[in-house]
Design a protein around this motif. Structure first.
Motif, PDB file in Angstrom:
ATOM      1  N   ALA A 108       0.848  -1.196   0.000  1.00  0.00           N
ATOM      2  CA  ALA A 108       0.000   0.000   0.000  1.00  0.00           C
ATOM      3  C   ALA A 108       0.882   1.244   0.000  1.00  0.00           C
ATOM      4  O   ALA A 108       2.006   1.230   0.519  1.00  0.00           O
ATOM      5  CB  ALA A 108      -0.917   0.006   1.219  1.00  0.00           C
ATOM      6  N   LEU A 109       0.369   2.299  -0.572  1.00  0.00           N
ATOM      7  CA  LEU A 109       0.994   3.620  -0.515  1.00  0.00           C
ATOM      8  C   LEU A 109       0.091   4.514   0.316  1.00  0.00           C
ATOM      9  O   LEU A 109      -1.085   4.713  -0.017  1.00  0.00           O
ATOM     10  CB  LEU A 109       1.158   4.194  -1.923  1.00  0.00           C
ATOM     11  N   GLU A 110       0.618   5.028   1.414  1.00  0.00           N
ATOM     12  CA  GLU A 110      -0.162   5.896   2.283  1.00  0.00           C
ATOM     13  C   GLU A 110       0.749   6.943   2.901  1.00  0.00           C
ATOM     14  O   GLU A 110       1.849   6.610   3.379  1.00  0.00           O
ATOM     15  CB  GLU A 110      -0.833   5.069   3.395  1.00  0.00           C
ATOM     16  N   ASN A 111       0.304   8.192   2.841  1.00  0.00           N
ATOM     17  CA  ASN A 111       1.093   9.300   3.381  1.00  0.00           C
ATOM     18  C   ASN A 111       2.506   9.329   2.809  1.00  0.00           C
ATOM     19  O   ASN A 111       3.480   9.621   3.499  1.00  0.00           O
ATOM     20  CB  ASN A 111       1.148   9.217   4.910  1.00  0.00           C
ATOM     21  N   GLY A 112       2.594   8.994   1.515  1.00  0.00           N
ATOM     22  CA  GLY A 112       3.868   9.076   0.825  1.00  0.00           C
ATOM     23  C   GLY A 112       4.811   7.916   1.052  1.00  0.00           C
ATOM     24  O   GLY A 112       5.925   7.911   0.509  1.00  0.00           O
ATOM     25  N   ARG A 113       4.408   6.907   1.834  1.00  0.00           N
ATOM     26  CA  ARG A 113       5.270   5.764   2.128  1.00  0.00           C
ATOM     27  C   ARG A 113       4.664   4.484   1.570  1.00  0.00           C
ATOM     28  O   ARG A 113       3.454   4.283   1.616  1.00  0.00           O
ATOM     29  CB  ARG A 113       5.473   5.593   3.643  1.00  0.00           C
ATOM     30  N   VAL A 114       5.545   3.624   1.037  1.00  0.00           N
ATOM     31  CA  VAL A 114       5.111   2.311   0.574  1.00  0.00           C
ATOM     32  C   VAL A 114       5.417   1.298   1.668  1.00  0.00           C
ATOM     33  O   VAL A 114       6.558   1.162   2.120  1.00  0.00           O
ATOM     34  CB  VAL A 114       5.829   1.900  -0.727  1.00  0.00           C
ATOM     35  N   THR A 115       4.381   0.622   2.115  1.00  0.00           N
ATOM     36  CA  THR A 115       4.538  -0.414   3.132  1.00  0.00           C
ATOM     37  C   THR A 115       3.876  -1.697   2.631  1.00  0.00           C
ATOM     38  O   THR A 115       3.209  -1.711   1.590  1.00  0.00           O
ATOM     39  CB  THR A 115       3.898  -0.005   4.467  1.00  0.00           C
ATOM     40  N   ALA A 116       4.061  -2.764   3.387  1.00  0.00           N
ATOM     41  CA  ALA A 116       3.409  -4.027   3.051  1.00  0.00           C
ATOM     42  C   ALA A 116       3.198  -4.832   4.319  1.00  0.00           C
ATOM     43  O   ALA A 116       3.956  -4.706   5.288  1.00  0.00           O
ATOM     44  CB  ALA A 116       4.249  -4.826   2.058  1.00  0.00           C
ATOM     45  N   ARG A 117       2.174  -5.666   4.305  1.00  0.00           N
ATOM     46  CA  ARG A 117       1.962  -6.631   5.380  1.00  0.00           C
ATOM     47  C   ARG A 117       2.833  -7.850   5.075  1.00  0.00           C
ATOM     48  O   ARG A 117       2.547  -8.609   4.136  1.00  0.00           O
ATOM     49  CB  ARG A 117       0.486  -7.009   5.489  1.00  0.00           C
ATOM     50  N   VAL A 118       3.880  -8.021   5.856  1.00  0.00           N
ATOM     51  CA  VAL A 118       4.911  -9.023   5.566  1.00  0.00           C
ATOM     52  C   VAL A 118       4.961 -10.049   6.697  1.00  0.00           C
ATOM     53  O   VAL A 118       4.893  -9.692   7.877  1.00  0.00           O
ATOM     54  CB  VAL A 118       6.295  -8.354   5.411  1.00  0.00           C
ATOM     55  N   LYS A 151      12.942   4.356  -3.909  1.00  0.00           N
ATOM     56  CA  LYS A 151      13.328   5.731  -3.585  1.00  0.00           C
ATOM     57  C   LYS A 151      13.378   5.954  -2.073  1.00  0.00           C
ATOM     58  O   LYS A 151      13.995   6.908  -1.597  1.00  0.00           O
ATOM     59  CB  LYS A 151      12.354   6.716  -4.243  1.00  0.00           C
ATOM     60  N   GLN A 152      12.724   5.045  -1.336  1.00  0.00           N
ATOM     61  CA  GLN A 152      12.722   5.121   0.128  1.00  0.00           C
ATOM     62  C   GLN A 152      13.745   4.162   0.742  1.00  0.00           C
ATOM     63  O   GLN A 152      13.732   3.932   1.949  1.00  0.00           O
ATOM     64  CB  GLN A 152      11.312   4.802   0.643  1.00  0.00           C
ATOM     65  N   GLY A 153      14.615   3.601  -0.108  1.00  0.00           N
ATOM     66  CA  GLY A 153      15.708   2.788   0.404  1.00  0.00           C
ATOM     67  C   GLY A 153      15.621   1.301   0.151  1.00  0.00           C
ATOM     68  O   GLY A 153      16.544   0.559   0.502  1.00  0.00           O
ATOM     69  N   ALA A 154      14.526   0.821  -0.440  1.00  0.00           N
ATOM     70  CA  ALA A 154      14.398  -0.612  -0.700  1.00  0.00           C
ATOM     71  C   ALA A 154      15.323  -1.033  -1.850  1.00  0.00           C
ATOM     72  O   ALA A 154      15.561  -0.264  -2.789  1.00  0.00           O
ATOM     73  CB  ALA A 154      12.959  -0.965  -1.047  1.00  0.00           C
ATOM     74  N   ALA A 180       1.334 -11.498   9.990  1.00  0.00           N
ATOM     75  CA  ALA A 180       1.861 -10.417   9.150  1.00  0.00           C
ATOM     76  C   ALA A 180       1.965  -9.123   9.939  1.00  0.00           C
ATOM     77  O   ALA A 180       1.106  -8.814  10.776  1.00  0.00           O
ATOM     78  CB  ALA A 180       0.959 -10.217   7.937  1.00  0.00           C
ATOM     79  N   GLU A 181       3.031  -8.374   9.658  1.00  0.00           N
ATOM     80  CA  GLU A 181       3.243  -7.075  10.276  1.00  0.00           C
ATOM     81  C   GLU A 181       3.424  -6.019   9.192  1.00  0.00           C
ATOM     82  O   GLU A 181       4.026  -6.287   8.149  1.00  0.00           O
ATOM     83  CB  GLU A 181       4.481  -7.104  11.180  1.00  0.00           C
ATOM     84  N   GLU A 182       2.905  -4.834   9.442  1.00  0.00           N
ATOM     85  CA  GLU A 182       3.076  -3.726   8.503  1.00  0.00           C
ATOM     86  C   GLU A 182       4.525  -3.264   8.552  1.00  0.00           C
ATOM     87  O   GLU A 182       5.041  -2.902   9.605  1.00  0.00           O
ATOM     88  CB  GLU A 182       2.144  -2.575   8.867  1.00  0.00           C
ATOM     89  N   CYS A 183       5.188  -3.292   7.397  1.00  0.00           N
ATOM     90  CA  CYS A 183       6.625  -2.997   7.353  1.00  0.00           C
ATOM     91  C   CYS A 183       6.930  -1.982   6.261  1.00  0.00           C
ATOM     92  O   CYS A 183       6.347  -2.023   5.171  1.00  0.00           O
ATOM     93  CB  CYS A 183       7.426  -4.265   7.059  1.00  0.00           C
ATOM     94  N   ASP A 184       7.870  -1.116   6.547  1.00  0.00           N
ATOM     95  CA  ASP A 184       8.475  -0.283   5.517  1.00  0.00           C
ATOM     96  C   ASP A 184       9.405  -1.191   4.720  1.00  0.00           C
ATOM     97  O   ASP A 184      10.263  -1.864   5.288  1.00  0.00           O
ATOM     98  CB  ASP A 184       9.263   0.858   6.166  1.00  0.00           C
ATOM     99  N   LEU A 185       9.247  -1.221   3.394  1.00  0.00           N
ATOM    100  CA  LEU A 185      10.021  -2.165   2.594  1.00  0.00           C
ATOM    101  C   LEU A 185      11.517  -1.854   2.624  1.00  0.00           C
ATOM    102  O   LEU A 185      12.335  -2.723   2.335  1.00  0.00           O
ATOM    103  CB  LEU A 185       9.497  -2.190   1.154  1.00  0.00           C
ATOM    104  N   GLY A 186      11.877  -0.647   2.989  1.00  0.00           N
ATOM    105  CA  GLY A 186      13.282  -0.294   3.085  1.00  0.00           C
ATOM    106  C   GLY A 186      14.008  -0.962   4.234  1.00  0.00           C
ATOM    107  O   GLY A 186      15.247  -0.909   4.303  1.00  0.00           O
TER     108      GLY A 186
END
Length: 322
Positions: free
Chosen positions: A43-53, A106-109, A71-77
Motif C-alpha cells: 500500500a501507498l499511504e502518506n507518501g510511504r510504501v509499506t506491506a503486510r509481511v 526511492k525510500q531505500g528498498a 503479518a506485520e506492517e513494514c516499511d520495505l526499506g
C-alpha cells in the motif's frame, strides 16, 4: 540478511519444482531471515510504501513446507533485499506493483529484479533489441501485414505479447489453414498487437531455457521438449525438461545479453532459445532452477543467492561511499 520475497500465495507452491522455493531454502540454509508477502499486501499511504509481511520458517517437509508468523506492517526499506517473484500475467495490476516497488526503492528498498527494468522489458518484444540472434519476426495487429508475413515465410508461429506458459500459441503452416480465425482471435478483431515468427524446426529438440544470473550464464540449459504433436515445449504445456550443457551458440547469446541486462537492473533473466535463435527474454519470475539442479548437480539457487549477496554488498558500499 533479511530477504523478503514478493510472490504468489505460498500455499500454491509446487515445492518439487518451484524456483522461488529453492531460493528460499538456500537463503535460509545460509542463515538469512526469510519473509514473504503478496502484491495485494502493498500500500501507498502518506507518501510511504509499506506491506503486510510475514516472517517465514521452513520446516524441511516439502509437503508442509512453511510456517508463517502473523503479518506485520513494514516499511520495505527495512529489508536488505526484496526478491520480485510474482508470476505473470503481466497485466495492469502487475504494472501497478512495479510502480509501488519503484517508489519503495526511492525510500531505500533494494529490489531484484529492478521494477522499472521488469516494466521496460516485455518478455516477447525485448528480443527486438537483439535482432542478430532472432528468427524473422513481425509485431503487428494488422491482418494484412500478418497475412503477408505468412505468405513470405510459409510456416509461422503466432502468439500474444502477454502470454505465459505457452498459452495462446498457434502454428500456421504453408497452407494457411485457419489463419484468419487465429488472427481474429489473437488480435481481438485487430485491437490487440501480437507477434508472428518464422517457425523454427529445431523446436523438436527443445525450447531451451538459459538462466543468466548477475550477467553470467548458468552452464546448463533446460531443453523443454514438446510432446504428443505439440509445438510448445513449455513445461506448463506438457513439455519434458532435459538439462544439457550450453552450446557455443547458447554461450554467445548469453554472454552478449547477460552483461547488458544486468547493467539495467535485471539480476535474473531466463533466455529462451530454439536452435540458434533467441525467442524470449523472461524477466518476471524465471524458473527451471530445480530441474537443472536435479539433473546436473549444479546448484542454481546457490548461484542466485551468491548474486543477491554480492548485489546488496555493492549497493551498501555505494551508499556509504566505500
Amino acid at each position: 540478511m533479511k530477504i523478503a520475497f514478493l510472490a504468489d500465495p505460498l500455499a500454491s507452491f509446487k515445492t518439487y519444482k518451484d524456483s522461488t522455493y529453492a531460493m528460499m531454502v538456500e537463503a535460509a540454509r545460509r542463515g538469512h531471515a526469510v519473509y514473504a508477502f503478496e502484491q495485494r499486501d502493498m500500500a501507498l499511504e502518506n507518501g510511504r510504501v509499506t506491506a503486510r509481511v510475514s516472517a517465514i520458517t521452513l520446516t524441511g517437509d516439502a509437503s508442509d513446507w512453511y510456517r508463517a508468523a502473523p503479518a506485520e506492517e513494514c516499511d520495505l526499506g527495512q529489508f536488505d533485499a526484496i526478491i520480485q517473484r510474482k508470476d505473470p500475467p503481466f497485466d495492469m495490476e502487475y504494472v501497478y506493483g512495479t510502480y509501488l516497488l519503484e517508489l519503495a526503492e526511492k525510500q531505500g528498498a533494494r529490489v531484484f529484479n529492478k521494477p522499472s527494468a521488469i516494466r521496460d522489458h516485455n518478455e516477447k518484444l525485448s528480443i527486438a533489441q537483439f535482432s542478430e540472434f532472432t528468427a524473422p519476426t513481425l509485431v503487428s495487429s494488422d491482418e494484412t501485414r500478418i497475412r503477408a508475413f505468412q505468405q513470405q515465410h510459409g510456416d509461422i508461429i503466432l502468439k500474444p505479447l502477454d502470454g505465459m506458459g505457452g498459452s495462446g500459441i498457434f502454428r500456421v503452416t504453408a497452407d494457411g489453414m485457419n489463419l484468419g480465425s487465429i488472427i481474429e482471435t489473437l488480435t481481438q478483431q485487430g485491437s490487440r498487437t501480437i507477434m508472428a515468427q518464422r517457425y523454427i524446426p529445431a523446436i523438436v529438440k527443445g525450447d531451451k531455457r538459459i538462466l543468466v544470473i548477475g550477467g553470467k550464464p548458468v552452464p546448463f540449459a533446460l531443453a523443454r521438449i514438446p510432446q504428443n504433436g505439440e509445438v510448445r515445449g513449455n513445461l506448463a504445456a506438457g513439455g519434458v525438461g532435459v538439462a544439457q550443457p550450453l552450446s557455443e551458440r547458447d554461450y554467445e547469446i548469453a554472454n552478449t545479453l547477460g552483461p547488458k541486462l544486468a547493467a539495467r537492473g535485471l539480476l535474473l533473466v531466463g533466455l529462451d532459445v530454439i536452435g540458434e535463435n533467441l525467442t524470449e527474454v523472461n524477466v518476471t519470475s524465471p524458473t527451471c532452477f530445480q530441474e537443472i539442479t536435479a539433473q546436473t548437480g549444479f546448484h542454481v539457487a546457490a548461484m542466485f543467492v551468491d548474486a543477491v549477496e554480492a548485489a546488496v554488498a555493492q549497493e551498501l558500499a555505494t551508499d556509504t561511499g566505500d
